[in-house]
Design a protein around this motif. Structure first.
Motif, PDB file in Angstrom:
ATOM      1  N   THR A 180       1.168  -1.284   0.179  1.00  0.00           N
ATOM      2  CA  THR A 180       0.035  -0.206  -0.476  1.00  0.00           C
ATOM      3  C   THR A 180       0.975   1.603  -0.153  1.00  0.00           C
ATOM      4  OG1 THR A 180      -1.643  -1.377   0.969  1.00  0.00           O
ATOM      5  CG2 THR A 180      -1.840   0.972   1.580  1.00  0.00           C
ATOM      6  N   GLU A 181       1.810   1.145   1.028  1.00  0.00           N
ATOM      7  CA  GLU A 181       2.963   2.201   0.604  1.00  0.00           C
ATOM      8  C   GLU A 181       4.131   2.419  -0.494  1.00  0.00           C
ATOM      9  OE1 GLU A 181       5.713   1.719   4.695  1.00  0.00           O
ATOM     10  OE2 GLU A 181       3.936   2.319   5.266  1.00  0.00           O
ATOM     11  N   VAL A 182       4.353   1.496  -0.855  1.00  0.00           N
ATOM     12  CA  VAL A 182       4.464   1.395  -2.741  1.00  0.00           C
ATOM     13  C   VAL A 182       2.961   2.430  -3.416  1.00  0.00           C
ATOM     14  CG1 VAL A 182       4.897  -0.120  -4.509  1.00  0.00           C
ATOM     15  CG2 VAL A 182       6.419  -0.360  -2.235  1.00  0.00           C
ATOM     16  N   ASP A 183       2.324   1.790  -3.049  1.00  0.00           N
ATOM     17  CA  ASP A 183       1.056   2.334  -4.370  1.00  0.00           C
ATOM     18  C   ASP A 183       1.027   3.946  -3.940  1.00  0.00           C
ATOM     19  OD1 ASP A 183       1.070   0.367  -5.252  1.00  0.00           O
ATOM     20  OD2 ASP A 183      -0.801  -0.855  -3.908  1.00  0.00           O
ATOM     21  N   ASP A 184       1.113   4.177  -2.967  1.00  0.00           N
ATOM     22  CA  ASP A 184       1.219   5.926  -2.070  1.00  0.00           C
ATOM     23  C   ASP A 184       2.694   6.487  -2.592  1.00  0.00           C
ATOM     24  OD1 ASP A 184      -1.208   5.380  -1.047  1.00  0.00           O
ATOM     25  OD2 ASP A 184       0.089   5.042   1.125  1.00  0.00           O
ATOM     26  N   ALA A 185       3.828   6.389  -2.533  1.00  0.00           N
ATOM     27  CA  ALA A 185       4.956   6.634  -3.241  1.00  0.00           C
ATOM     28  C   ALA A 185       4.589   6.490  -4.764  1.00  0.00           C
ATOM     29  CB  ALA A 185       5.881   5.344  -3.222  1.00  0.00           C
ATOM     30  N   ARG A 186       3.642   5.997  -5.952  1.00  0.00           N
ATOM     31  CA  ARG A 186       3.648   6.518  -6.867  1.00  0.00           C
ATOM     32  C   ARG A 186       2.924   7.316  -7.170  1.00  0.00           C
ATOM     33  NH1 ARG A 186       2.511  -0.191  -7.475  1.00  0.00           N
ATOM     34  NH2 ARG A 186       4.076  -0.372  -8.035  1.00  0.00           N
ATOM     35  N   LYS A 187       1.898   7.447  -6.228  1.00  0.00           N
ATOM     36  CA  LYS A 187       1.024   8.879  -6.437  1.00  0.00           C
ATOM     37  C   LYS A 187       1.874   9.800  -6.314  1.00  0.00           C
ATOM     38  CE  LYS A 187      -3.074   7.008  -4.894  1.00  0.00           C
ATOM     39  NZ  LYS A 187      -3.844   6.758  -3.793  1.00  0.00           N
ATOM     40  N   LEU A 188       3.034  10.188  -5.144  1.00  0.00           N
ATOM     41  CA  LEU A 188       3.973  10.688  -5.301  1.00  0.00           C
ATOM     42  C   LEU A 188       4.916  12.036  -6.718  1.00  0.00           C
ATOM     43  CD1 LEU A 188       4.876  10.481  -1.715  1.00  0.00           C
ATOM     44  CD2 LEU A 188       3.609  12.133  -2.337  1.00  0.00           C
ATOM     45  N   LEU A 189       4.920  10.024  -7.015  1.00  0.00           N
ATOM     46  CA  LEU A 189       5.977   9.520  -7.975  1.00  0.00           C
ATOM     47  C   LEU A 189       5.306  10.727  -9.207  1.00  0.00           C
ATOM     48  CD1 LEU A 189       8.794   8.911  -9.762  1.00  0.00           C
ATOM     49  CD2 LEU A 189       7.463   6.998 -10.137  1.00  0.00           C
ATOM     50  N   GLN A 190       4.277  10.142  -9.621  1.00  0.00           N
ATOM     51  CA  GLN A 190       3.345  10.554 -10.350  1.00  0.00           C
ATOM     52  C   GLN A 190       3.190  12.350 -10.314  1.00  0.00           C
ATOM     53  OE1 GLN A 190      -0.559   9.041 -10.739  1.00  0.00           O
ATOM     54  NE2 GLN A 190      -0.964  10.581 -11.739  1.00  0.00           N
ATOM     55  N   ASP A 191       2.954  12.729  -9.719  1.00  0.00           N
ATOM     56  CA  ASP A 191       2.791  14.160  -8.859  1.00  0.00           C
ATOM     57  C   ASP A 191       4.201  14.790  -8.970  1.00  0.00           C
ATOM     58  OD1 ASP A 191       0.391  13.981  -8.399  1.00  0.00           O
ATOM     59  OD2 ASP A 191       0.003  14.100  -6.996  1.00  0.00           O
ATOM     60  N   LEU A 192       5.260  14.384  -9.072  1.00  0.00           N
ATOM     61  CA  LEU A 192       6.965  13.843  -8.801  1.00  0.00           C
ATOM     62  C   LEU A 192       7.017  15.481  -7.430  1.00  0.00           C
ATOM     63  CD1 LEU A 192       7.933  15.854 -12.485  1.00  0.00           C
ATOM     64  CD2 LEU A 192       8.324  13.829 -11.333  1.00  0.00           C
ATOM     65  N   LYS A 193       6.769  14.351  -7.116  1.00  0.00           N
ATOM     66  CA  LYS A 193       6.888  15.181  -5.756  1.00  0.00           C
ATOM     67  C   LYS A 193       7.991  14.709  -4.498  1.00  0.00           C
ATOM     68  CE  LYS A 193       2.251  16.555  -4.322  1.00  0.00           C
ATOM     69  NZ  LYS A 193       0.594  17.012  -3.065  1.00  0.00           N
ATOM     70  N   ILE A 194       9.274  15.160  -5.390  1.00  0.00           N
ATOM     71  CA  ILE A 194      10.223  14.479  -4.692  1.00  0.00           C
ATOM     72  C   ILE A 194      10.692  13.939  -3.800  1.00  0.00           C
ATOM     73  CG2 ILE A 194      12.521  14.246  -6.085  1.00  0.00           C
ATOM     74  CD1 ILE A 194      10.394  13.742  -7.778  1.00  0.00           C
ATOM     75  N   ASP A 195      10.750  15.276  -2.971  1.00  0.00           N
ATOM     76  CA  ASP A 195      10.959  14.990  -1.512  1.00  0.00           C
ATOM     77  C   ASP A 195      10.625  14.596  -0.349  1.00  0.00           C
ATOM     78  OD1 ASP A 195      13.691  17.365  -1.917  1.00  0.00           O
ATOM     79  OD2 ASP A 195      11.428  18.686  -1.794  1.00  0.00           O
ATOM     80  N   GLU A 196       9.596  14.428  -1.122  1.00  0.00           N
ATOM     81  CA  GLU A 196       8.115  13.587  -0.047  1.00  0.00           C
ATOM     82  C   GLU A 196       8.371  12.298  -0.523  1.00  0.00           C
ATOM     83  OE1 GLU A 196       4.218  14.425  -0.087  1.00  0.00           O
ATOM     84  OE2 GLU A 196       4.834  16.324  -0.731  1.00  0.00           O
ATOM     85  N   LEU A 197       8.930  11.911  -1.290  1.00  0.00           N
ATOM     86  CA  LEU A 197       8.709  10.372  -2.429  1.00  0.00           C
ATOM     87  C   LEU A 197      10.041   9.968  -1.348  1.00  0.00           C
ATOM     88  CD1 LEU A 197       8.388   8.427  -4.369  1.00  0.00           C
ATOM     89  CD2 LEU A 197       9.841   9.560  -6.171  1.00  0.00           C
ATOM     90  N   ASN A 198      11.071  10.737  -1.757  1.00  0.00           N
ATOM     91  CA  ASN A 198      12.762  10.448  -1.306  1.00  0.00           C
ATOM     92  C   ASN A 198      12.374  10.304   0.423  1.00  0.00           C
ATOM     93  OD1 ASN A 198      13.637  10.009  -3.316  1.00  0.00           O
ATOM     94  ND2 ASN A 198      14.740  12.725  -2.725  1.00  0.00           N
ATOM     95  N   LYS A 199      11.774  10.432   0.939  1.00  0.00           N
ATOM     96  CA  LYS A 199      11.216   9.654   2.330  1.00  0.00           C
ATOM     97  C   LYS A 199      10.570   9.497   2.016  1.00  0.00           C
ATOM     98  CE  LYS A 199      11.256  14.840   4.536  1.00  0.00           C
ATOM     99  NZ  LYS A 199      10.802  15.676   4.346  1.00  0.00           N
ATOM    100  N   LYS A 200       9.619   8.639   1.790  1.00  0.00           N
ATOM    101  CA  LYS A 200       8.263   7.307   1.051  1.00  0.00           C
ATOM    102  C   LYS A 200       9.426   6.392   1.102  1.00  0.00           C
ATOM    103  CE  LYS A 200       4.364   5.811   1.764  1.00  0.00           C
ATOM    104  NZ  LYS A 200       3.251   6.249   2.844  1.00  0.00           N
ATOM    105  N   ILE A 201      10.286   6.479  -0.015  1.00  0.00           N
ATOM    106  CA  ILE A 201      11.606   5.251  -0.363  1.00  0.00           C
ATOM    107  C   ILE A 201      12.141   4.598   0.840  1.00  0.00           C
ATOM    108  CG2 ILE A 201      13.307   4.748  -1.786  1.00  0.00           C
ATOM    109  CD1 ILE A 201      11.605   6.334  -4.375  1.00  0.00           C
TER     110      ILE A 201
END
Length: 571
Positions: free
Chosen positions: A266-287
């Protein structure tokens, strides 16, 4: 002419010379300032600002660029039409006045010219810089536009060629590139219109945007790879490993592995949404968070997998150790119970041995539970390993403690024999001390000695009585024997002091007879005999006669004493 008049004339001549010299110096200084002002005017003329204006007019500037040109052209027009002519007029007047040595008038015009010329020259320099910037901006903007456009086209080609690597982020990347393309169109339009200042601002905006996209692209590729490949492979591996371990009778209670896997997905799916929106800082923290959670799942499985060999290899060993320790614990309790019938165990040995026996029994019970859980497929190997390691360490500690307790109580028998021997020896020593004094045939013993002797005899009798009881306290008896030993030694020292003092009294009295006609010596002899034969105070008797003898013959008593102890040592 008198001398006074001569002096006055000389002073007047000197004053005239000084005034002339001052006027010459001021004249020269002001002339240099006039020349400097004229040089500033020449420098402004050499800036060729008129030629710059002609070139700028040909560029058909517009917008902010045209506004800038208009503003600085007005400044320059004021400089050429008003300020420079005014300064030229002032310095011409000043030059003429300075040439006729009208120094104060010339100074005033020079000062006025300087006040006008300094800011005017600074304005001219600034105007030159602005005109140069405007002249250069068109060429620079064109070069920058070409460079940025090349970078943009290269980036578009790269994104198109590697589009599959950007996953869900591709649409947003295309959107940002389209926005940059719109900025290119605006920059070209502004350049064509002649608004170079505004065009430069837009080009700077494009440069920042391109740099941002260029920085994001490798991060996006890496993040997409992590989300769509690395994490998926890892979660699949963890799931497969967990299922195989469950079929091999592993048991994990710390966390619900399957539920955790579902949560991470589920968290990976959430991260994909961040990737889609190019929210890089939030994406890196999520990863980073997902990486830690997956690492924890691996650790849980690895911990169980690594623990199982230890459990299987040590199962029989621990059973043997527990059985052996149960037997030894029971033996020690029985032994201490038997010893407790004859000796007081003053350190709670019996209670402690029972507590250790119970602890061993508890460990054996836990071992039974663990082995049954293993047989039922519900054994958590990591927990069992930790429990058994602790158990092994505790069994070693218990064995060491029980060995020491056994050795300590075994020594009670020997201690009792030693105590009986000590009592008999003390009785003999006290008897010998008493007989020594009897053989001296002294008129009596001092009260302090009699009290000490009585005390020691009673102490020995008390310990002998304690040793004859059915259940004895060896620790208490040992402490009492130590005290008796000290008291016996003290009694011996007192007996030695009595014998030595008595002997020295006799020797000193005999030697003092040579001074019997001395009244002081005679009185001392009488007093010493009274202390010796009636009060049995041999020490004071010796002090009395020795003091009197020393007064009539200094050093005589010391010789007698030295000779006495020397003979005693030799004999």
């Amino acid at each position: 002419m008198s001398s006074t008049q001569s002096i006055i004339v000389i002073i007047a001549i000197l004053i005239i010379i000084l005034i002339i010299a001052f006027m010459l110096i001021v004249n020269r200084k002001q002339l240099r300032e006039i020349i400097e002002l004229d040089d500033l005017i020449t420098k402004i003329e050499k800036m060729n600002l008129d030629a710059d204006i002609i070139k700028l007019d040909k560029m058909d500037l517009a917008g902010e660029s045209l506004t800038t040109l208009t503003t600085w052209r007005k400044n320059y027009d004021q400089t050429t039409t008003k300020k420079i002519p005014e300064v030229q007029d002032l310095i011409e007047k000043a030059a003429e006045q300075n040439g006729h040595y009208q120094l104060f008038k010339a100074r005033k015009n020079i000062n006025q010219a300087q006040e006008i010329m300094r800011p005017t020259f600074d304005d001219a320099k600034n105007t030159k810089e602005v005109f140069n910037e405007l002249l250069e901006s068109n060429r620079e903007n064109q070069m920058l536009l070409n460079d940025l456009n090349k970078n943009y086209q290269d980036m578009r080609k790269q994104v198109l060629a590697d589009s599959f690597e950007y996953g869900q982020a591709l649409d947003q990347i295309e959107s940002e590139l389209s926005a940059i393309e719109g900025d290119f169109t605006e920059a070209k339009s502004l350049t064509a219109q002649g608004d170079q200042v505004e065009a430069k601002r837009v080009l700077s905006k494009i440069k920042v945007a391109l740099t941002g996209v260029k920085t994001k692209l490798p991060e996006i590729r890496q993040a997409r790879h992590e989300l769509d490949t690395v994490f998926q492979d890892q979660l699949r591996e963890i799931s497969d490993s967990y299922k195989k371990m469950m079929s091999s009778k592993y048991y994990i209670t710390k966390i619900d592995i399957l539920a955790e896997i579902k949560k991470v997905r589920t968290e990976v799916d959430d991260a994909r949404k961040l990737l889609q929106d190019l929210k890089i800082d939030e994406l890196n923290k999520k990863i980073s968070k997902i990486q830690k959670e997956i690492a924890n799942l691996y650790d849980v499985l690895a911990r169980e997998y690594k623990a199982r060999p230890f459990v299987e290899e040590n199962q029989d060993k621990i059973q043997r150790l527990l059985s052996h320790e149960q037997v030894e614990s029971k033996k020690l309790v029985e032994k201490l119970r038997h010893i407790d019938e004859s000796y007081e165990l003053t350190h709670g040995e019996l209670a402690e041995s029972r507590q250790l026996e119970q602890e061993v029994n508890n460990m054996n019970h836990q071992y039974t539970v663990d082995t049954q859980n293993i047989a039922d497929g519900k054994g958590v190997y990591s927990a069992i390993k930790a429990s058994w390691l602790s158990m092994l360490e505790r069994l070693r500690e218990i064995a060491d403690k029980q060995t020491k307790m056994g050795q300590d109580v075994d020594g009670l028998y020997d201690s009792e024999n030693v105590a009986n021997d000590s009592v008999n020896r003390f009785k003999q020593e006290v008897s010998l001390v008493y007989r020594r004094l009897e053989r001296k045939n002294l008129p009596g013993n001092p009260d302090t000695f009699v009290q000490m002797y009585t005390l020691v005899v009673n102490e020995i009798g008390h310990v002998a009585k304690e040793l004859s009881e059915v259940r004895i306290n060896m620790e208490k008896i040992s402490n009492e024997l130590i005290q008796i030993s000290d008291d016996v030694e003290r009694l011996k020292r007192e007996a030695d002091d009595i014998i030595n003092c008595a002997d020295l009294v006799e020797l000193t009295l005999q030697y003092s007879n040579k001074y019997s006609n001395n009244e002081a010596v005679k009185k001392a002899q009488t007093k010493a005999m009274e202390l010796y034969s009636q009060e049995f105070n041999y020490k004071d008797a010796l002090d009395t006669i020795a003091t009197a003898l020393e007064k009539v013959e200094p050093g005589s008593y010391q010789r007698l004493e030295n000779a006495y102890y020397s003979d005693k040592k030799n004999n």
